[in-house]
Motif scaffolding. Structure first.
Motif, PDB file in Angstrom:
ATOM      1  N   LYS A  38       0.829  -1.197   0.000  1.00  0.00           N
ATOM      2  CA  LYS A  38       0.000   0.000   0.000  1.00  0.00           C
ATOM      3  C   LYS A  38       0.870   1.255   0.000  1.00  0.00           C
ATOM      4  O   LYS A  38       1.981   1.256   0.521  1.00  0.00           O
ATOM      5  CB  LYS A  38      -0.912   0.045   1.231  1.00  0.00           C
ATOM      6  N   GLY A  39       0.341   2.316  -0.581  1.00  0.00           N
ATOM      7  CA  GLY A  39       1.005   3.606  -0.554  1.00  0.00           C
ATOM      8  C   GLY A  39      -0.024   4.703  -0.665  1.00  0.00           C
ATOM      9  O   GLY A  39      -1.175   4.460  -1.045  1.00  0.00           O
ATOM     10  N   ASP A  40       0.373   5.927  -0.308  1.00  0.00           N
ATOM     11  CA  ASP A  40      -0.553   7.046  -0.475  1.00  0.00           C
ATOM     12  C   ASP A  40       0.034   8.066  -1.443  1.00  0.00           C
ATOM     13  O   ASP A  40       1.148   7.910  -1.941  1.00  0.00           O
ATOM     14  CB  ASP A  40      -0.933   7.666   0.870  1.00  0.00           C
ATOM     15  N   HIS A  41      -0.741   9.099  -1.738  1.00  0.00           N
ATOM     16  CA  HIS A  41      -0.352  10.073  -2.748  1.00  0.00           C
ATOM     17  C   HIS A  41       0.970  10.759  -2.416  1.00  0.00           C
ATOM     18  O   HIS A  41       1.666  11.246  -3.313  1.00  0.00           O
ATOM     19  CB  HIS A  41      -1.449  11.134  -2.899  1.00  0.00           C
ATOM     20  N   ALA A  42       1.319  10.810  -1.130  1.00  0.00           N
ATOM     21  CA  ALA A  42       2.548  11.486  -0.707  1.00  0.00           C
ATOM     22  C   ALA A  42       3.770  10.569  -0.779  1.00  0.00           C
ATOM     23  O   ALA A  42       4.890  11.009  -0.503  1.00  0.00           O
ATOM     24  CB  ALA A  42       2.391  12.022   0.708  1.00  0.00           C
ATOM     25  N   ILE A  55       3.787   0.967   2.746  1.00  0.00           N
ATOM     26  CA  ILE A  55       3.680  -0.173   3.656  1.00  0.00           C
ATOM     27  C   ILE A  55       3.948  -1.432   2.838  1.00  0.00           C
ATOM     28  O   ILE A  55       3.323  -1.650   1.799  1.00  0.00           O
ATOM     29  CB  ILE A  55       2.293  -0.268   4.312  1.00  0.00           C
ATOM     30  N   PHE A  56       4.873  -2.249   3.303  1.00  0.00           N
ATOM     31  CA  PHE A  56       5.169  -3.523   2.648  1.00  0.00           C
ATOM     32  C   PHE A  56       4.418  -4.636   3.372  1.00  0.00           C
ATOM     33  O   PHE A  56       4.037  -4.487   4.534  1.00  0.00           O
ATOM     34  CB  PHE A  56       6.667  -3.803   2.666  1.00  0.00           C
ATOM     35  N   LYS A  57       4.230  -5.742   2.683  1.00  0.00           N
ATOM     36  CA  LYS A  57       3.487  -6.856   3.271  1.00  0.00           C
ATOM     37  C   LYS A  57       4.366  -8.096   3.346  1.00  0.00           C
ATOM     38  O   LYS A  57       4.873  -8.569   2.330  1.00  0.00           O
ATOM     39  CB  LYS A  57       2.236  -7.157   2.448  1.00  0.00           C
ATOM     40  N   ALA A 104      -5.616   7.716  -0.400  1.00  0.00           N
ATOM     41  CA  ALA A 104      -5.459   9.136  -0.119  1.00  0.00           C
ATOM     42  C   ALA A 104      -4.660   9.347   1.168  1.00  0.00           C
ATOM     43  O   ALA A 104      -4.646   8.483   2.057  1.00  0.00           O
ATOM     44  CB  ALA A 104      -6.824   9.801   0.013  1.00  0.00           C
ATOM     45  N   PRO A 105      -3.964  10.484   1.299  1.00  0.00           N
ATOM     46  CA  PRO A 105      -3.238  10.790   2.529  1.00  0.00           C
ATOM     47  C   PRO A 105      -4.165  10.726   3.742  1.00  0.00           C
ATOM     48  O   PRO A 105      -5.312  11.172   3.680  1.00  0.00           O
ATOM     49  CB  PRO A 105      -2.726  12.214   2.293  1.00  0.00           C
ATOM     50  N   GLY A 106      -3.674  10.138   4.821  1.00  0.00           N
ATOM     51  CA  GLY A 106      -4.469  10.013   6.028  1.00  0.00           C
ATOM     52  C   GLY A 106      -5.117   8.657   6.183  1.00  0.00           C
ATOM     53  O   GLY A 106      -5.565   8.300   7.276  1.00  0.00           O
ATOM     54  N   GLU A 107      -5.170   7.873   5.100  1.00  0.00           N
ATOM     55  CA  GLU A 107      -5.803   6.556   5.184  1.00  0.00           C
ATOM     56  C   GLU A 107      -4.873   5.479   5.729  1.00  0.00           C
ATOM     57  O   GLU A 107      -5.329   4.438   6.187  1.00  0.00           O
ATOM     58  CB  GLU A 107      -6.338   6.136   3.816  1.00  0.00           C
ATOM     59  N   LEU A 108      -3.561   5.727   5.655  1.00  0.00           N
ATOM     60  CA  LEU A 108      -2.612   4.764   6.208  1.00  0.00           C
ATOM     61  C   LEU A 108      -2.374   5.057   7.681  1.00  0.00           C
ATOM     62  O   LEU A 108      -2.236   6.214   8.077  1.00  0.00           O
ATOM     63  CB  LEU A 108      -1.273   4.829   5.455  1.00  0.00           C
ATOM     64  N   GLN A 163       2.119   2.199  11.098  1.00  0.00           N
ATOM     65  CA  GLN A 163       2.415   1.028  10.283  1.00  0.00           C
ATOM     66  C   GLN A 163       3.274   1.355   9.057  1.00  0.00           C
ATOM     67  O   GLN A 163       3.667   0.460   8.319  1.00  0.00           O
ATOM     68  CB  GLN A 163       1.100   0.382   9.815  1.00  0.00           C
ATOM     69  N   ILE A 164       3.551   2.627   8.821  1.00  0.00           N
ATOM     70  CA  ILE A 164       4.312   3.027   7.636  1.00  0.00           C
ATOM     71  C   ILE A 164       5.773   2.599   7.762  1.00  0.00           C
ATOM     72  O   ILE A 164       6.433   2.866   8.763  1.00  0.00           O
ATOM     73  CB  ILE A 164       4.206   4.551   7.413  1.00  0.00           C
TER      74      ILE A 164
END
Length: 233
Positions: free
Chosen positions: A159-163, A167-169, A195-199, A203-204
């Motif tokens: 997973k990643g966000d726009h910024a 996050i690796f799995k 979107a930013p804020g969803e992660l 956990q990043i």
């Protein structure tokens, strides 16, 4: 907040030119940036130096670039699953620099951290140490290894966000983690782009400051390099 999204892999690899040095994440076929590699194959860029744990297999991963003779030099720690790699190396078509796996990881991490060089005992007394400075620490010889200098790092995340936060799995974290931010430009392809804020910030694994371009991959085969199963009783 800077939006680092690009439309696709083709846009993400813009600027990669003949003769450049690339870092590519993954371990075996686990966590490799499949879409970016396919885009590189289509781009016909050549004379690349590729830094990767391995060289993929004959018909997948970096093996696709090898088949089209787009790689001039491979810097890897394990290359035992690719017959075309073996053929090119033995025939002198491909330059190969074999590196102990821990040293390979640390040369990536050192570049990521801005550390120019470090000493390690790994490889002393072997071909790995030829031509390198040696120093003793606590009575034990260590060789001087320099951090990698790559034009681009290409990694794959869950997973990643726009910024650009990533996050690796599971084990797909492997070499992707130390390679992110280790090149002059880091490209991240992700399975899910949010979107930013969803992660969850707790956990990043990689902060967005280390990533310059991010896109959501269209397709991931996620092949298994060696499948071993028990016979049915």
């Amino acid at each position: 907040m800077i939006d680092k999204r690009v439309k696709n892999a083709q846009e993400a690899i813009k600027g990669i030119q003949d003769g450049m040095t690339l870092m590519l994440g993954g371990f075996g076929l686990c966590g490799i940036p499949e879409n970016s590699i396919n885009a590189l194959v289509e781009s016909n860029v050549k004379d690349l130096t590729c830094i990767s744990n391995n060289a993929g297999v004959d018909d997948f991963g970096l093996g696709l670039l090898l088949h089209k003779r787009q790689i001039k030099k491979m810097i890897s720690s394990y290359v035992g699953e690719n017959a075309e790699f073996e053929r090119q190396m033995l025939s002198g078509e491909l330059e190969v620099e074999l590196t102990p796996q821990g040293t390979l990881a640390e040369k990536c991490r050192a570049a990521q951290a801005g550390i120019p060089a470090f000493y390690t005992p790994a490889g002393f007394g072997t071909e790995v140490a030829e031509g390198k400075e040696v120093k003793e620490f606590k009575g034990k010889p260590h060789i001087l290894e320099h951090a990698f200098e790559a034009d681009y790092s290409i990694v794959k995340a869950w997973k990643g966000d726009h910024a650009g936060n990533l996050i690796f799995k599971g084990s797909a974290r492997n070499f992707n983690h130390p390679m992110a931010g280790a090149g002059k430009i880091t490209i991240a392809e992700v399975e899910e782009l949010v979107a930013p804020g969803e992660l969850d910030p707790n956990q990043i694994h990689i902060p967005g400051i280390m990533v310059q371009r991010i896109f959501q991959g269209e397709k991931f085969e996620k092949r298994i390099e060696q499948r071993t199963v028990r016979k049915k009783i």
